[in-house]
Design an enzyme around this catalytic site. Structure first.
Site, PDB file in Angstrom:
ATOM      1  N   ASP A 135       0.835  -1.190   0.000  1.00 11.10           N
ATOM      2  CA  ASP A 135       0.000   0.000   0.000  1.00 11.10           C
ATOM      3  C   ASP A 135       0.880   1.254   0.000  1.00 11.10           C
ATOM      4  OD1 ASP A 135      -2.578  -0.995  -0.090  1.00 11.10           O
ATOM      5  OD2 ASP A 135      -2.686  -1.284   2.069  1.00 11.10           O
ATOM      6  N   ARG A 185      -1.470  -1.075  -8.664  1.00 13.39           N
ATOM      7  CA  ARG A 185      -2.820  -0.624  -8.303  1.00 13.39           C
ATOM      8  C   ARG A 185      -2.847   0.897  -8.385  1.00 13.39           C
ATOM      9  NH1 ARG A 185      -4.018  -1.572  -2.370  1.00 13.39           N
ATOM     10  NH2 ARG A 185      -4.173  -3.759  -2.987  1.00 13.39           N
ATOM     11  N   GLY A 189      -6.270   8.422  -4.301  1.00 14.65           N
ATOM     12  CA  GLY A 189      -5.519   8.934  -3.157  1.00 14.65           C
ATOM     13  C   GLY A 189      -6.449   9.359  -2.035  1.00 14.65           C
ATOM     14  N   ALA A 190      -6.043   9.088  -0.790  1.00 14.01           N
ATOM     15  CA  ALA A 190      -6.938   9.300   0.351  1.00 14.01           C
ATOM     16  C   ALA A 190      -6.348  10.175   1.449  1.00 14.01           C
ATOM     17  CB  ALA A 190      -7.325   7.953   0.954  1.00 14.01           C
ATOM     18  N   ARG A 290     -12.265   6.408   5.060  1.00 17.23           N
ATOM     19  CA  ARG A 290     -13.366   6.025   4.177  1.00 17.23           C
ATOM     20  C   ARG A 290     -14.487   7.063   4.246  1.00 17.23           C
ATOM     21  NH1 ARG A 290      -9.724   3.249   3.816  1.00 17.23           N
ATOM     22  NH2 ARG A 290      -9.318   4.936   2.359  1.00 17.23           N
TER      23      ARG A 290
END
Length: 309
Positions: A135, A185, A189-190, A290
């Protein structure tokens, strides 16, 4: 502004304590997290695989404080991979690993410790007959993560990496990683990033994502299209068709609990559809990100709080 506030809350011990103590929280979190325990993660994996989807499991853990904790996270992944092998799920389930959880940020020899722990996980994955994806976190980790990935790929060429489209550097990184055998992957972007390193507006991020997709789909690697955006999914399919890609040469990825009907539709249409499935006690930071990513997630959470309160 709301997104920034939620991302700040994801790093706040005070807000975490408040959220964890709110009685309905765990019931709500179940939509996005498989559970606290290994067996819950494996059970959720089996259900997803039975439905025709594939899985990448994330044993939740970030901001590791010492080498023993980092080693403990690596051991948890080894146990997970053994369980996937023993249950016959390894052919359809891999693991995703945050290097920060296995020591990357430790003040003394952090990268070395993270590399050693990641190697243990890759060895366990190879023994189980599956793969690992590293990740990506905020932009300050990108060079370190890619450097560790390069070292690991000498022995584990199937190792996947994540690139984040909103970073201005990502299109160039895609070109570097679009070679044969490379698993990438691509997500939007978070994390909250400064304008100097990341595109800020939705339109600019979308355009950056499409540019990255074009590079990956035209390359010789294996693109993993991580998006819930219907437009991005449609564009990815068109690019695959234009580049004469077989459906086995790329995959779609979505988060557990988000757009499950679309996940099933893509799988039933013959595509590889992989679900990012988190489990573990360190769910708070993941859950708050999230909420920050999609207003619909926050609306769901607030409605559930009001209903259950």
């Amino acid at each position: 502004m709301l997104r920034s506030a939620l991302l700040a809350a994801s790093r706040s011990p005070q807000v975490r304590t408040m959220v964890e103590k709110f009685p309905p929280t765990h019931a709500i979190v179940e939509r996005f997290v498989a559970g606290d325990r290994l067996d819950q993660g494996v059970d959720a994996t089996e259900k997803l695989v039975t439905s025709g989807r594939k899985v990448t499991l994330d044993h939740l853990g970030e901001d590791t404080k010492d080498a023993d904790q980092a080693a403990g996270t690596a051991l948890a992944y080894e146990h997970l991979l053994t369980a996937l092998k023993e249950t016959g799920l390894a052919a359809d389930a891999e693991v995703s690993v945050k290097l920060s959880a296995v020591g990357q940020f430790l003040p003394v020899d952090g990268e070395k410790i993270a590399l050693e722990n990641a190697r243990r996980i890759c060895e366990a994955a190879a023994a189980a007959g599956t793969t690992v994806t590293l990740d990506m976190e905020d932009h300050t980790t990108t060079d370190s993560t890619l450097a560790i990935a390069r070292e690991l790929r000498a022995d584990f060429p199937w190792l996947g990496v994540v690139l984040q489209a909103y970073l201005r550097r990502t299109e160039a990184d895609c070109r570097d990683l679009s070679h044969e055998g490379s698993r990438v992957r691509i997500c939007k972007g978070a994390y909250k990033e400064p304008e100097s390193v990341a595109f800020q507006g939705k339109r600019d991020v979308d355009l950056a994502y499409v540019r990255a997709l074009k590079v990956l789909m035209a390359g010789e690697g294996y693109p993993m299209v991580a998006s819930h955006d219907p437009n991005m999914i449609k564009i990815a399919g068109q690019l695959a068709e234009w580049n004469k890609r077989d459906v086995s040469s790329f995959e779609y990825q979505m988060l557990y609990g988000i757009r499950p009907e679309e996940q099933l539709r893509l799988a039933e249409a013959g595509n590889t559809m992989r679900v990012y499935l988190p489990y573990g006690q360190e769910w708070y930071g993941y859950f708050m990100r999230r909420l920050a990513e999609r207003p619909a997630n926050l609306t769901f959470f607030l409605r559930a709080m009001a209903t259950r309160g």
